[in-house]
Design a protein around this motif. Structure first.
Motif, PDB file in Angstrom:
ATOM      1  N   MET A   1       0.849  -1.226  -0.094  1.00 48.99           N
ATOM      2  CA  MET A   1       0.136  -0.038  -0.002  1.00 48.99           C
ATOM      3  C   MET A   1       0.866   1.098   0.063  1.00 48.99           C
ATOM      4  N   PRO A   2       0.611   2.190  -0.862  1.00 52.16           N
ATOM      5  CA  PRO A   2       1.357   3.662  -0.994  1.00 52.16           C
ATOM      6  C   PRO A   2       1.300   4.262   0.417  1.00 52.16           C
ATOM      7  N   LEU A   3       2.345   4.955   0.623  1.00 50.58           N
ATOM      8  CA  LEU A   3       2.081   5.803   1.768  1.00 50.58           C
ATOM      9  C   LEU A   3       1.230   7.269   1.332  1.00 50.58           C
ATOM     10  N   ILE A   4       1.308   7.532   0.169  1.00 50.99           N
ATOM     11  CA  ILE A   4       0.297   8.715  -0.349  1.00 50.99           C
ATOM     12  C   ILE A   4      -0.025   8.248  -1.439  1.00 50.99           C
ATOM     13  N   GLU A   5      -1.550   8.663  -1.504  1.00 50.83           N
ATOM     14  CA  GLU A   5      -2.215   8.285  -2.832  1.00 50.83           C
ATOM     15  C   GLU A   5      -3.248   9.421  -2.920  1.00 50.83           C
ATOM     16  N   LEU A   6      -3.173  10.050  -3.966  1.00 50.35           N
ATOM     17  CA  LEU A   6      -3.911  11.437  -4.338  1.00 50.35           C
ATOM     18  C   LEU A   6      -4.604  10.892  -5.694  1.00 50.35           C
ATOM     19  N   LYS A   7      -6.145  10.919  -5.796  1.00 58.49           N
ATOM     20  CA  LYS A   7      -7.072  10.701  -6.741  1.00 58.49           C
ATOM     21  C   LYS A   7      -7.797  11.806  -7.260  1.00 58.49           C
ATOM     22  N   ASN A   8      -7.654  12.337  -8.461  1.00 57.92           N
ATOM     23  CA  ASN A   8      -8.234  13.219  -9.043  1.00 57.92           C
ATOM     24  C   ASN A   8      -8.505  14.507  -8.038  1.00 57.92           C
ATOM     25  N   ILE A   9      -7.344  14.909  -7.529  1.00 54.50           N
ATOM     26  CA  ILE A   9      -7.375  16.166  -6.592  1.00 54.50           C
ATOM     27  C   ILE A   9      -7.373  17.374  -7.276  1.00 54.50           C
ATOM     28  N   CYS A  10      -8.409  18.281  -7.121  1.00 50.93           N
ATOM     29  CA  CYS A  10      -8.417  19.472  -7.627  1.00 50.93           C
ATOM     30  C   CYS A  10      -8.615  20.810  -6.221  1.00 50.93           C
ATOM     31  N   THR A  63      -9.814  12.625  -3.564  1.00 51.22           N
ATOM     32  CA  THR A  63      -9.316  11.843  -2.436  1.00 51.22           C
ATOM     33  C   THR A  63      -7.738  11.911  -2.081  1.00 51.22           C
ATOM     34  N   TYR A  64      -7.613  11.847  -0.785  1.00 53.52           N
ATOM     35  CA  TYR A  64      -6.335  12.048  -0.222  1.00 53.52           C
ATOM     36  C   TYR A  64      -6.041  10.763   0.649  1.00 53.52           C
ATOM     37  N   GLU A  65      -5.340   9.968   0.401  1.00 55.25           N
ATOM     38  CA  GLU A  65      -5.170   8.915   1.422  1.00 55.25           C
ATOM     39  C   GLU A  65      -3.767   8.934   1.859  1.00 55.25           C
ATOM     40  N   ILE A  66      -3.439   8.807   3.236  1.00 57.94           N
ATOM     41  CA  ILE A  66      -1.850   8.867   3.762  1.00 57.94           C
ATOM     42  C   ILE A  66      -2.003   7.749   4.909  1.00 57.94           C
ATOM     43  N   ALA A  67      -1.118   6.847   4.754  1.00 63.71           N
ATOM     44  CA  ALA A  67      -0.834   5.805   5.595  1.00 63.71           C
ATOM     45  C   ALA A  67      -2.297   5.208   5.788  1.00 63.71           C
ATOM     46  N   GLY A  68      -2.942   4.785   4.769  1.00 63.49           N
ATOM     47  CA  GLY A  68      -4.065   4.124   4.772  1.00 63.49           C
ATOM     48  C   GLY A  68      -5.404   4.819   5.398  1.00 63.49           C
ATOM     49  N   ARG A  69      -5.340   6.037   5.633  1.00 64.08           N
ATOM     50  CA  ARG A  69      -6.253   7.053   6.175  1.00 64.08           C
ATOM     51  C   ARG A  69      -6.871   7.821   5.015  1.00 64.08           C
ATOM     52  N   SER A  75     -11.939  16.111  10.405  1.00 60.12           N
ATOM     53  CA  SER A  75     -12.075  17.645  11.153  1.00 60.12           C
ATOM     54  C   SER A  75     -10.780  18.422  11.318  1.00 60.12           C
ATOM     55  N   ASP A  76     -10.743  19.615  11.561  1.00 60.96           N
ATOM     56  CA  ASP A  76      -9.500  20.313  12.016  1.00 60.96           C
ATOM     57  C   ASP A  76      -8.892  19.568  12.993  1.00 60.96           C
ATOM     58  N   ASN A  77      -9.413  19.180  13.896  1.00 62.09           N
ATOM     59  CA  ASN A  77      -8.615  18.295  15.095  1.00 62.09           C
ATOM     60  C   ASN A  77      -7.977  17.023  14.616  1.00 62.09           C
ATOM     61  N   MET A  78      -8.640  16.270  13.665  1.00 66.72           N
ATOM     62  CA  MET A  78      -8.105  15.059  13.305  1.00 66.72           C
ATOM     63  C   MET A  78      -6.873  15.524  12.304  1.00 66.72           C
ATOM     64  N   LEU A  79      -7.176  16.443  11.353  1.00 64.95           N
ATOM     65  CA  LEU A  79      -5.765  16.610  10.689  1.00 64.95           C
ATOM     66  C   LEU A  79      -4.641  17.398  11.535  1.00 64.95           C
ATOM     67  N   ALA A  80      -5.147  17.887  12.482  1.00 63.97           N
ATOM     68  CA  ALA A  80      -3.804  18.401  13.635  1.00 63.97           C
ATOM     69  C   ALA A  80      -3.293  17.074  13.976  1.00 63.97           C
ATOM     70  N   ASP A  81      -4.068  16.057  14.625  1.00 57.12           N
ATOM     71  CA  ASP A  81      -3.514  14.638  14.847  1.00 57.12           C
ATOM     72  C   ASP A  81      -2.410  14.126  13.730  1.00 57.12           C
ATOM     73  N   ILE A  82      -2.877  14.130  12.605  1.00 54.82           N
ATOM     74  CA  ILE A  82      -2.240  13.552  11.636  1.00 54.82           C
ATOM     75  C   ILE A  82      -0.834  14.244  11.598  1.00 54.82           C
ATOM     76  N   ARG A  83      -1.061  15.470  11.370  1.00 51.50           N
ATOM     77  CA  ARG A  83       0.360  16.372  11.472  1.00 51.50           C
ATOM     78  C   ARG A  83       1.332  16.079  12.425  1.00 51.50           C
ATOM     79  N   ASN A  84       0.657  16.005  13.444  1.00 50.16           N
ATOM     80  CA  ASN A  84       1.491  15.686  14.691  1.00 50.16           C
ATOM     81  C   ASN A  84       2.120  14.189  14.642  1.00 50.16           C
ATOM     82  N   GLN A  85       1.370  13.222  14.128  1.00 55.01           N
ATOM     83  CA  GLN A  85       1.640  12.019  14.503  1.00 55.01           C
ATOM     84  C   GLN A  85       2.546  11.482  13.238  1.00 55.01           C
ATOM     85  N   LEU A  86       2.402  12.002  11.978  1.00 51.98           N
ATOM     86  CA  LEU A  86       2.830  11.457  10.969  1.00 51.98           C
ATOM     87  C   LEU A  86       3.848  12.304   9.886  1.00 51.98           C
TER      88      LEU A  86
END
Length: 232
Positions: A1-10, A63-69, A75-86
């Motif tokens: 599974m790729p670490l990063i996968e972007l599909k049809n991002i605009c 769609t944007y998938e990072i580490a399977g997510r 939400s903004d809080n969930m995105l902050a957690d992604i930035r902090n953890q990964l």
């Protein structure tokens, strides 16, 4: 599974009554352990793309998938957690706090992880040693050269042990000698620690430190270049 996968991002912005397509139909896949460069002229969308990859901005569609997510609707809080953890970030302007010394600047984001003071100090010291600043840990930014300040910024980015390091023009404010030193550190982090690196740069010589170069133009991937001879 790729670490990063972007599909049809605009990514579309509204400027008055006019809509501007900063990114259009971006599709890319990046495996863990890759070193990727993004190049393009001013206004090509490369910084917008990096902001989306870094969960600092949201796509208008796709769609944007990072580490399977999937993160595009978090939400903004969930995105902050992604930035902090990964993620770890390195910018052209260093963004060091002038009243803090090197080790205090590196410790700062670790506070948000809830680490104890001793754990923060241990990680920060190890990160500064990894970028060759063992003897400068108690120096403030004003006592450091530009290259040393950028190394502190890299240490801050890696102290949290990120999976992905994102760099926006990391050598843009440096001379050629310091640029080579910074890129050597990135290569070492990539090859020895396995950290995935994605950098935006306008310098071809810097881009060629990566394994792959994505060339952007007018918000689209114009072509993808595989670097035959990776600089070591």
């Amino acid at each position: 599974m790729p670490l990063i996968e972007l599909k049809n991002i605009c990514r579309r912005y509204k400027n008055g009554q006019v809509f501007i397509n900063a990114l259009e139909d971006i599709n890319l896949s990046i495996e863990e352990g890759e070193f990727v460069s993004i190049m393009g002229p001013s206004g090509s969308g490369k910084s917008t793309l990096l902001n989306i990859l870094g969960c600092l901005d949201r796509p208008t569609s796709g769609t944007y998938e990072i580490a399977g997510r999937h993160v595009e609707k978090m939400s903004d809080n969930m995105l902050a957690d992604i930035r902090n953890q990964l993620l770890g970030f390195v910018f052209q302007s260093f963004h060091l706090l002038p009243d803090l010394n090197s080790i205090e600047n590196v410790e700062l984001p670790l506070i948000y992880r809830g680490l104890s003071g001793s754990a923060r100090r241990k990680r920060a010291t190890a990160a500064l040693e990894a970028v060759g600043l063992k003897e400068r840990i108690y120096h403030r930014p004003s006592q450091l050269s530009g290259g040393e300040q950028q190394r502190v910024a890299i240490a801050r980015a890696i102290a949290g042990d990120p999976k992905l390091l994102l760099a926006d023009e990391p050598t843009g404010a440096l001379d050629s000698k310091n640029s080579e030193s910074i890129m050597a550190i990135f290569q070492d982090l990539n090859t020895k620690r396995g950290i995935t690196v994605i950098q935006v740069t306008h310098e071809k010589s810097v881009a060629e430190y990566g394994h792959t170069i994505f060339h952007l133009k007018d918000g689209k991937i114009e072509h993808i270049e595989n670097v035959a001879n990776v600089t070591i």
